[in-house]
Design a protein around this motif. Structure first.
Motif, mmCIF file in Angstrom:
data_model
loop_
_atom_site.group_PDB
_atom_site.id
_atom_site.type_symbol
_atom_site.label_atom_id
_atom_site.label_comp_id
_atom_site.label_asym_id
_atom_site.label_seq_id
_atom_site.Cartn_x
_atom_site.Cartn_y
_atom_site.Cartn_z
ATOM 1 N N ARG A 44 0.843 -1.203 0.000
ATOM 2 C CA ARG A 44 0.000 0.000 0.000
ATOM 3 C C ARG A 44 0.874 1.247 0.000
ATOM 4 N N LEU A 45 0.640 2.117 -0.967
ATOM 5 C CA LEU A 45 1.295 3.420 -1.037
ATOM 6 C C LEU A 45 0.252 4.471 -0.664
ATOM 7 N N ALA A 46 0.563 5.275 0.359
ATOM 8 C CA ALA A 46 -0.479 6.156 0.888
ATOM 9 C C ALA A 46 0.058 7.524 1.261
ATOM 10 N N LEU A 47 -0.826 8.477 1.193
ATOM 11 C CA LEU A 47 -0.682 9.781 1.804
ATOM 12 C C LEU A 47 -1.731 9.793 2.918
ATOM 13 N N PRO A 48 -1.405 9.276 4.114
ATOM 14 C CA PRO A 48 -2.422 8.970 5.111
ATOM 15 C C PRO A 48 -3.037 10.183 5.798
ATOM 16 N N ASP A 49 -2.305 11.289 5.865
ATOM 17 C CA ASP A 49 -2.816 12.502 6.492
ATOM 18 C C ASP A 49 -2.989 13.589 5.444
ATOM 19 N N TYR A 50 -3.925 14.480 5.695
ATOM 20 C CA TYR A 50 -4.158 15.563 4.741
ATOM 21 C C TYR A 50 -2.894 16.393 4.534
ATOM 22 N N TRP A 51 -2.544 16.579 3.270
ATOM 23 C CA TRP A 51 -1.384 17.368 2.852
ATOM 24 C C TRP A 51 -1.874 18.659 2.230
ATOM 25 N N ILE A 52 -1.344 19.777 2.680
ATOM 26 C CA ILE A 52 -1.784 21.079 2.180
ATOM 27 C C ILE A 52 -1.207 21.298 0.786
ATOM 28 N N LEU A 53 -2.079 21.519 -0.175
ATOM 29 C CA LEU A 53 -1.619 21.769 -1.537
ATOM 30 C C LEU A 53 -0.851 23.088 -1.599
ATOM 31 N N PRO A 54 0.181 23.164 -2.450
ATOM 32 C CA PRO A 54 1.008 24.380 -2.511
ATOM 33 C C PRO A 54 0.268 25.578 -3.077
ATOM 34 N N GLY A 93 -3.854 27.451 -3.328
ATOM 35 C CA GLY A 93 -5.107 27.477 -2.583
ATOM 36 C C GLY A 93 -5.017 28.179 -1.248
ATOM 37 N N ARG A 94 -3.827 28.742 -0.905
ATOM 38 C CA ARG A 94 -3.652 29.528 0.309
ATOM 39 C C ARG A 94 -4.052 28.761 1.575
ATOM 40 N N GLY A 95 -3.760 27.478 1.590
ATOM 41 C CA GLY A 95 -4.002 26.660 2.767
ATOM 42 C C GLY A 95 -5.410 26.129 2.902
ATOM 43 N N TRP A 96 -6.262 26.355 1.913
ATOM 44 C CA TRP A 96 -7.658 25.938 1.996
ATOM 45 C C TRP A 96 -7.919 24.597 1.326
ATOM 46 N N LEU A 97 -6.933 24.016 0.651
ATOM 47 C CA LEU A 97 -7.124 22.754 -0.066
ATOM 48 C C LEU A 97 -6.122 21.721 0.428
ATOM 49 N N ARG A 98 -6.629 20.533 0.797
ATOM 50 C CA ARG A 98 -5.775 19.460 1.294
ATOM 51 C C ARG A 98 -6.229 18.145 0.668
ATOM 52 N N GLY A 110 -11.076 23.707 3.496
ATOM 53 C CA GLY A 110 -11.177 24.328 4.813
ATOM 54 C C GLY A 110 -9.801 24.730 5.285
ATOM 55 N N ASN A 111 -9.763 25.603 6.273
ATOM 56 C CA ASN A 111 -8.484 26.095 6.779
ATOM 57 C C ASN A 111 -8.539 26.131 8.298
ATOM 58 N N GLU A 112 -7.991 25.102 8.914
ATOM 59 C CA GLU A 112 -8.005 25.002 10.373
ATOM 60 C C GLU A 112 -7.145 26.080 11.023
ATOM 61 N N ASP A 113 -6.152 26.592 10.307
ATOM 62 C CA ASP A 113 -5.270 27.607 10.868
ATOM 63 C C ASP A 113 -5.936 28.983 10.954
ATOM 64 N N ARG A 114 -7.032 29.174 10.253
ATOM 65 C CA ARG A 114 -7.744 30.461 10.264
ATOM 66 C C ARG A 114 -8.912 30.461 11.251
ATOM 67 N N PHE A 115 -9.080 29.388 12.000
ATOM 68 C CA PHE A 115 -10.177 29.266 12.962
ATOM 69 C C PHE A 115 -11.536 29.409 12.280
ATOM 70 N N TYR A 116 -11.612 28.904 11.063
ATOM 71 C CA TYR A 116 -12.881 28.932 10.338
ATOM 72 C C TYR A 116 -13.611 27.630 10.638
ATOM 73 N N PRO A 117 -14.841 27.656 11.159
ATOM 74 C CA PRO A 117 -15.469 26.437 11.683
ATOM 75 C C PRO A 117 -15.955 25.454 10.629
ATOM 76 N N LEU A 118 -16.174 25.918 9.407
ATOM 77 C CA LEU A 118 -16.733 25.044 8.376
ATOM 78 C C LEU A 118 -15.634 24.383 7.551
ATOM 79 N N SER A 119 -15.839 23.100 7.214
ATOM 80 C CA SER A 119 -14.953 22.407 6.275
ATOM 81 C C SER A 119 -15.762 21.347 5.542
ATOM 82 N N LEU A 120 -15.307 21.015 4.349
ATOM 83 C CA LEU A 120 -15.980 20.021 3.518
ATOM 84 C C LEU A 120 -14.957 19.000 3.045
ATOM 85 N N GLU A 121 -15.256 17.718 3.263
ATOM 86 C CA GLU A 121 -14.410 16.632 2.784
ATOM 87 C C GLU A 121 -15.181 15.820 1.753
#
Length: 524
Positions: free
Chosen positions: A163-173, A175-180, A222-233
């Protein structure tokens, strides 16, 4: 599976390359992490469990969603020991190593010795390569209160795999931290052929040396670093069984061997579905090679200061028509009966779903978590399957038969469905057939969890289900079932814990069952 290929190309760029940037959560790069000690950080544990039931078999929620480490026998149990070094031990390093061995000596199980986990893992930056059998959690669902994922669940024994995996969300370079993103791709081999021989007595359909493939990709907005409560997966989970030798009915009471392909082309067709099953090669009507299935999944989260809430969905599919909710129906007539002539499509209803809601009170002891789910699987693209022919150009591709397959033994391993356990597992069958007998049903489910004291926690599950059998073998009457569980865990100190559970089934899907379970565990 129907003739057209699935659309899964968007996963390739995610799963075939491992990100190497520095913006993620999987490791912390520091100047001097100290000497590397790969033989330290091992977690040792031992566990003993005893289950006693009445009514015919172990109740549903004493048996389900335990990675297959369970038994339907009225009296059963096990002794278990493990030594595991988690990858998190090397969390501050660019390179990490993990490994583990988890052995079980069971009583009244489907085998005399169980190697539940045996794996080794190598992480470089954020990408992880794993080899062996390992218990992987569900994505986007509560691990202890949900009924389970419909594709990549926790109900069956782990499949040995690479199994080859990216197991944790990786922040895309961008999208300003809003896409993982995160995901995996894996190939493995089923290990239950001896059980299949015993269960079927080689008198009904079974399969040997079957290969396994799974892949998944998830996008988080979503952006956990901005204290924004909403996120969509959002994500797509897909899996396949292929290769091996399947013994399918010859229509005269015997079995005919069908050997699947194991070339590089067959491995590619497991990843990017195409080609045709062996028995269909050279024919007009062709399905994608292997037993192809999957789920669209999504979860909307709201994270407040003292509570969290989420709504989620799991849309299961068995072929391209239920994956895309439409099928081509624009064939010509006469000599052009098999030629695409019109832009005409058949649109299916959006009926088959697992829909759920989860509420978490961060500081409430008595009721910490509440999960409510509704599952509907009756539609399956409709009750009619008619392929176009020289005399009739109408094409309606229904009758999907969830978790079953006409060549392979369906979406199961060691008799337990790999997905959601409300699909009645073959291990429940008394006729020696590996077949999901009830895949058309609707159900409501409630799960509660809490921690009334610092060293005491509990969970409670209650499920109501009405089953209709399958389109192929429908029940003559609807069958109802109610299953519940009450479980409490007492942590005696930092090393010892005792868990007690009581469960019951009422109805005609699983029978009238009741039983208790005691588990004693030690961690070092």
């Amino acid at each position: 599976m129907k003739r057209e290929k699935f659309l899964s190309a968007f996963l390739i760029s995610l799963l075939m390359a491992v990100p190497t940037g520095a913006c993620a959560q999987a490791w912390t790069d520091i100047d001097d992490p100290g000497p590397w000690q790969p033989l330290k950080g091992i977690h040792y544990g031992a566990e003993a469990q005893v289950s006693v039931s009445g009514g015919g078999q172990t109740p549903l929620w004493l048996n389900a969603n335990k990675y297959g480490l369970s038994s339907l026998e009225e009296t059963n149990g096990y002794l278990r020991a493990h030594a595991i070094r988690p990858l998190a031990t090397d969390s501050i390093r660019r390179v990490g190593v993990g490994y583990g061995l988890d052995l079980v000596a069971p009583y009244h199980y489907t085998s005399k010795v169980v190697v539940q986990q045996a794996f080794a893992e190598l992480r470089w930056l954020h990408g992880v390569l794993s080899v062996g059998s390992k218990q992987y959690p569900m994505e986007l669902k509560n691990q202890t209160l949900s009924t389970g994922s419909q594709t990549l669940g926790i109900n069956a024994r782990p499949v040995p795999q690479v199994r080859l995996a990216l197991p944790d969300y990786w922040i895309l370079p961008f999208g300003r931290g809003w896409l993982r993103i995160k995901g995996h791709v894996a190939y493995g081999k089923m290990t239950d052929q001896n059980w299949q021989h015993d269960f079927t007595q080689q008198q009904s359909k079974y399969a040997d040396n079957v290969l396994y493939h799974s892949k998944a990709g998830y996008l988080k907005i979503g952006n956990e670093d901005r204290f924004y409560p909403l996120s969509l997966e959002m994500g797509l989970e897909m899996a396949t069984t292929f290769g091996g030798t399947a013994y399918m009915s010859d229509g005269n009471g015997g079995l005919t061997p069908v050997t699947g392909g194991t070339s590089l082309k067959d491995f590619w067709r497991a990843f990017m579905p195409g080609g045709a099953d062996v028995v269909e090669e050279g024919t007009v009507y062709q399905n994608a090679e292997g037993n192809q299935l999957g789920s669209w999944v999504a979860r909307l989260n709201y994270d407040a200061d003292t509570w969290r809430f989420a709504l989620y969905a799991d849309k299961f599919f068995e072929d391209h028509s239920s994956m895309l909710q439409l099928d081509y129906d624009g064939y010509g007539t006469g000599e052009e009966w098999n030629v695409n002539k019109k832009r005409k499509y058949f649109i299916y209803d959006f009926k088959d779903w697992l829909l759920g809601g989860e509420l978490n009170f961060k500081y409430n002891r008595w009721v910490r978590d509440i999960v409510v789910e509704f599952i509907y699987s009756k539609y399956q693209s409709g009750p009619i399957y008619h392929d176009h022919s020289p005399g009739n150009s109408v094409h309606v591709a229904g009758w999907d038969n969830f978790y079953n397959h006409y060549i392979y033994t369906g979406w199961q391993h060691w008799g337990q469905v790999i997905g959601n356990p409300l699909y009645r597992s073959p291990i429940n069958n008394s006729n020696g057939e590996i077949y999901i007998e009830n895949n058309r049903f609707k159900a409501w489910h409630l799960g509660l969890g809490g921690q009334p004291a610092e060293n005491i926690s509990y969970r409670a599950l209650a499920t109501w289900q009405v089953g209709y059998g399958t389109y192929e073998k429908p029940y003559t009457h609807r069958r109802h079932d109610v299953s519940f569980l009450l479980e409490a865990t007492w942590r005696l100190n930092k090393n010892w814990q005792v868990k007690g559970a009581y469960a019951m089934d009422f109805g005609h899907l699983l029978g009238e069952n009741y039983g208790g379970q005691i588990t004693v565990g030690y961690e070092l």
